[in-house]
Design an enzyme around this catalytic site. Structure first.
Site, PDB file in Angstrom:
ATOM      1  N   GLY A   1      -9.150 -24.759  21.472  1.00 23.48           N
ATOM      2  CA  GLY A   1      -9.099 -23.443  21.966  1.00 23.48           C
ATOM      3  C   GLY A   1      -9.019 -23.249  23.421  1.00 23.48           C
ATOM      4  O   GLY A   1      -8.522 -22.260  23.802  1.00 23.48           O
TER       5      GLY A   1
ATOM      6  N   GLU B   1     -12.693 -24.725  29.112  1.00 27.37           N
ATOM      7  CA  GLU B   1     -12.965 -24.490  27.530  1.00 27.37           C
ATOM      8  C   GLU B   1     -12.727 -22.941  27.224  1.00 27.37           C
ATOM      9  O   GLU B   1     -12.615 -21.992  28.047  1.00 27.37           O
ATOM     10  CB  GLU B   1     -14.726 -24.723  27.454  1.00 27.37           C
ATOM     11  CG  GLU B   1     -15.070 -26.019  26.966  1.00 27.37           C
ATOM     12  CD  GLU B   1     -14.833 -25.583  25.059  1.00 27.37           C
ATOM     13  OE1 GLU B   1     -13.863 -24.711  24.694  1.00 27.37           O
ATOM     14  OE2 GLU B   1     -15.558 -26.529  24.431  1.00 27.37           O
ATOM     15  N   ASP B   2     -12.761 -22.699  25.788  1.00 22.36           N
ATOM     16  CA  ASP B   2     -12.588 -21.243  25.337  1.00 22.36           C
ATOM     17  C   ASP B   2     -13.892 -20.436  25.672  1.00 22.36           C
ATOM     18  O   ASP B   2     -13.927 -19.461  26.031  1.00 22.36           O
ATOM     19  CB  ASP B   2     -11.755 -21.255  24.322  1.00 22.36           C
ATOM     20  CG  ASP B   2     -12.561 -22.082  23.269  1.00 22.36           C
ATOM     21  OD1 ASP B   2     -13.546 -23.046  23.398  1.00 22.36           O
ATOM     22  OD2 ASP B   2     -12.271 -22.141  21.878  1.00 22.36           O
TER      23      ASP B   2
ATOM     24  N   ASP C   1     -21.091 -21.327  23.633  1.00 21.86           N
ATOM     25  CA  ASP C   1     -22.014 -20.644  22.830  1.00 21.86           C
ATOM     26  C   ASP C   1     -23.363 -21.464  22.739  1.00 21.86           C
ATOM     27  O   ASP C   1     -24.231 -20.911  23.669  1.00 21.86           O
ATOM     28  CB  ASP C   1     -21.102 -20.726  21.344  1.00 21.86           C
ATOM     29  CG  ASP C   1     -21.948 -20.035  20.159  1.00 21.86           C
ATOM     30  OD1 ASP C   1     -22.426 -18.902  20.406  1.00 21.86           O
ATOM     31  OD2 ASP C   1     -21.854 -20.585  18.972  1.00 21.86           O
TER      32      ASP C   1
ATOM     33  N   PHE D   1     -18.500 -12.638  16.884  1.00 20.69           N
ATOM     34  CA  PHE D   1     -17.449 -13.772  16.526  1.00 20.69           C
ATOM     35  C   PHE D   1     -16.021 -13.341  16.992  1.00 20.69           C
ATOM     36  O   PHE D   1     -15.582 -12.105  16.576  1.00 20.69           O
ATOM     37  CB  PHE D   1     -17.556 -14.163  15.095  1.00 20.69           C
ATOM     38  CG  PHE D   1     -16.727 -15.288  14.888  1.00 20.69           C
ATOM     39  CD1 PHE D   1     -17.428 -16.846  15.192  1.00 20.69           C
ATOM     40  CD2 PHE D   1     -15.393 -15.474  14.679  1.00 20.69           C
ATOM     41  CE1 PHE D   1     -16.632 -17.879  15.294  1.00 20.69           C
ATOM     42  CE2 PHE D   1     -14.756 -16.678  14.506  1.00 20.69           C
ATOM     43  CZ  PHE D   1     -15.237 -17.834  14.795  1.00 20.69           C
TER      44      PHE D   1
ATOM     45  N   ASP E   1     -10.336 -19.349  17.269  1.00 15.84           N
ATOM     46  CA  ASP E   1      -9.605 -19.108  16.127  1.00 15.84           C
ATOM     47  C   ASP E   1     -10.978 -18.707  15.004  1.00 15.84           C
ATOM     48  O   ASP E   1     -12.064 -18.746  15.208  1.00 15.84           O
ATOM     49  CB  ASP E   1      -9.098 -20.271  15.363  1.00 15.84           C
ATOM     50  CG  ASP E   1     -10.290 -21.531  14.897  1.00 15.84           C
ATOM     51  OD1 ASP E   1     -10.937 -21.785  15.968  1.00 15.84           O
ATOM     52  OD2 ASP E   1     -10.357 -21.786  13.724  1.00 15.84           O
TER      53      ASP E   1
ATOM     54  N   ARG F   1      -5.456 -17.732  17.011  1.00 12.27           N
ATOM     55  CA  ARG F   1      -5.494 -18.352  18.250  1.00 12.27           C
ATOM     56  C   ARG F   1      -4.311 -17.784  19.008  1.00 12.27           C
ATOM     57  O   ARG F   1      -4.423 -17.541  20.352  1.00 12.27           O
ATOM     58  CB  ARG F   1      -5.040 -19.854  18.061  1.00 12.27           C
ATOM     59  CG  ARG F   1      -6.197 -20.565  17.555  1.00 12.27           C
ATOM     60  CD  ARG F   1      -5.786 -22.188  17.768  1.00 12.27           C
ATOM     61  NE  ARG F   1      -6.948 -22.970  17.021  1.00 12.27           N
ATOM     62  CZ  ARG F   1      -8.068 -23.510  17.070  1.00 12.27           C
ATOM     63  NH1 ARG F   1      -8.652 -23.095  18.007  1.00 12.27           N
ATOM     64  NH2 ARG F   1      -8.786 -24.186  16.301  1.00 12.27           N
TER      65      ARG F   1
HETATM   66  P1  IMP Z   1     -21.337 -24.692  21.204  1.00  7.51           P
HETATM   67  O1  IMP Z   1     -21.504 -24.055  22.597  1.00  7.51           O
HETATM   68  O2  IMP Z   1     -21.251 -26.157  21.268  1.00  7.51           O
HETATM   69  O3  IMP Z   1     -22.281 -24.146  20.276  1.00  7.51           O
HETATM   70  O4  IMP Z   1     -19.812 -24.732  20.446  1.00  7.51           O
HETATM   71  C1  IMP Z   1     -18.767 -24.085  21.232  1.00  7.51           C
HETATM   72  C2  IMP Z   1     -17.500 -24.010  20.206  1.00  7.51           C
HETATM   73  O5  IMP Z   1     -17.860 -23.236  18.877  1.00  7.51           O
HETATM   74  C3  IMP Z   1     -16.605 -23.389  20.833  1.00  7.51           C
HETATM   75  O6  IMP Z   1     -15.727 -24.353  21.771  1.00  7.51           O
HETATM   76  C4  IMP Z   1     -15.874 -22.850  19.700  1.00  7.51           C
HETATM   77  O7  IMP Z   1     -14.776 -23.700  19.240  1.00  7.51           O
HETATM   78  C5  IMP Z   1     -16.540 -22.636  18.693  1.00  7.51           C
HETATM   79  N1  IMP Z   1     -17.224 -20.993  18.719  1.00  7.51           N
HETATM   80  C6  IMP Z   1     -18.200 -20.591  19.348  1.00  7.51           C
HETATM   81  N2  IMP Z   1     -18.269 -19.033  19.141  1.00  7.51           N
HETATM   82  C7  IMP Z   1     -17.104 -18.841  18.748  1.00  7.51           C
HETATM   83  C8  IMP Z   1     -16.342 -17.651  18.470  1.00  7.51           C
HETATM   84  O8  IMP Z   1     -17.075 -16.379  18.606  1.00  7.51           O
HETATM   85  N3  IMP Z   1     -15.384 -17.303  17.882  1.00  7.51           N
HETATM   86  C9  IMP Z   1     -14.623 -18.722  17.559  1.00  7.51           C
HETATM   87  N4  IMP Z   1     -14.989 -19.876  17.906  1.00  7.51           N
HETATM   88  C10 IMP Z   1     -16.323 -19.945  18.631  1.00  7.51           C
HETATM   89 MG    MG Z   2     -13.732 -25.028  21.415  1.00 10.85          MG
END
Ligand code: IMP
Ligand code: MG
Length: 174
Positions: free
Chosen positions: A42, A97-98, A101, A150, A157, A163
């Site tokens: 991402g 990072e992308d 969350d 989302f 993705d 992507r």
């Molecule tokens: P977290 O912060 O550990 O919950 O996870 C983050 C990862 O979940 C990101 O690096 C993305 O790969 C994926 N992710 C979280 N939200 C989204 C979204 O809205 N669209 C696509 N991928 C997401």
């Molecule tokens: Mg990611």
């Protein structure tokens, strides 16, 4: 299931913001070399655009991680699928990072990288969903704070699709 994508952040908005972050990073790291660590897949689109806007010396490396199964999700433990090629010793590391969350992935990753002897480790994310945070993570550079939707595009993705969209969109199922 058919889905459609609604534009949330246009290509122009995203690129403008990336230029601003690039300027800020160039100022903050003046006189230093910044080592960008891209979290695949991402973060790759964002990192390429951002790296082009940074005027201090830049080096790059890539890593890929995946969460362990559902059972250990709350522990936030992630598995390294592809590790970095280079050591981080004495480097000014900036993780790219992308999206942040829940914060689980990043909080685990940042602690792991800090153990590798860097001068410092900072975090830059294109998108942040603060309302979803479960684990506290310090974000040093944020492109956009977005609502709990989302999103896809600019590296993100849905089922490995979208992507390559040059903008950020919300996936709608209807
Ligand atoms: P977290 O912060 O550990 O919950 O996870 C983050 C990862 O979940 C990101 O690096 C993305 O790969 C994926 N992710 C979280 N939200 C989204 C979204 O809205 N669209 C696509 N991928 C997401
Ligand atoms: Mg990611």
């Amino acid at each position: 299931m058919a889905e459609r994508v609604e534009v949330l952040l246009s290509e122009e908005e995203v690129n403008k913001r990336i230029r601003e972050i690039g300027d800020q990073i160039s100022k903050d790291y003046a006189g230093k070399q910044v080592h960008l660590v891209c979290v695949l897949k991402g973060g790759s689109f964002f990192m390429c655009e951002l790296a082009k806007r940074i005027t201090v010396p830049v080096s790059l490396d890539f890593m890929s991680v995946s969460s362990y199964g559902k059972d250990t999700k709350s522990s936030g433990v992630v598995r390294i699928v592809k590790d970095l090629d280079e050591p981080l010793t004495d480097k000014h590391v900036l993780v790219i990072e992308d999206i942040v969350d829940s914060g689980r992935t990043l909080s685990y990753l940042l602690e792991m990288l800090k153990d590798r002897g860097p001068k410092d480790v900072k975090l830059c994310t294109l998108l942040d969903k603060p309302s979803r945070r479960v684990v506290d993570v310090k974000v040093d550079y944020t492109g956009f704070e977005i609502p709990d939707e989302f999103v896809v595009g600019y590296g993100l993705d849905y089922d490995q699709k979208y992507r390559n969209l040059p903008y950020v969109g919300i996936v709608k199922f209807d």
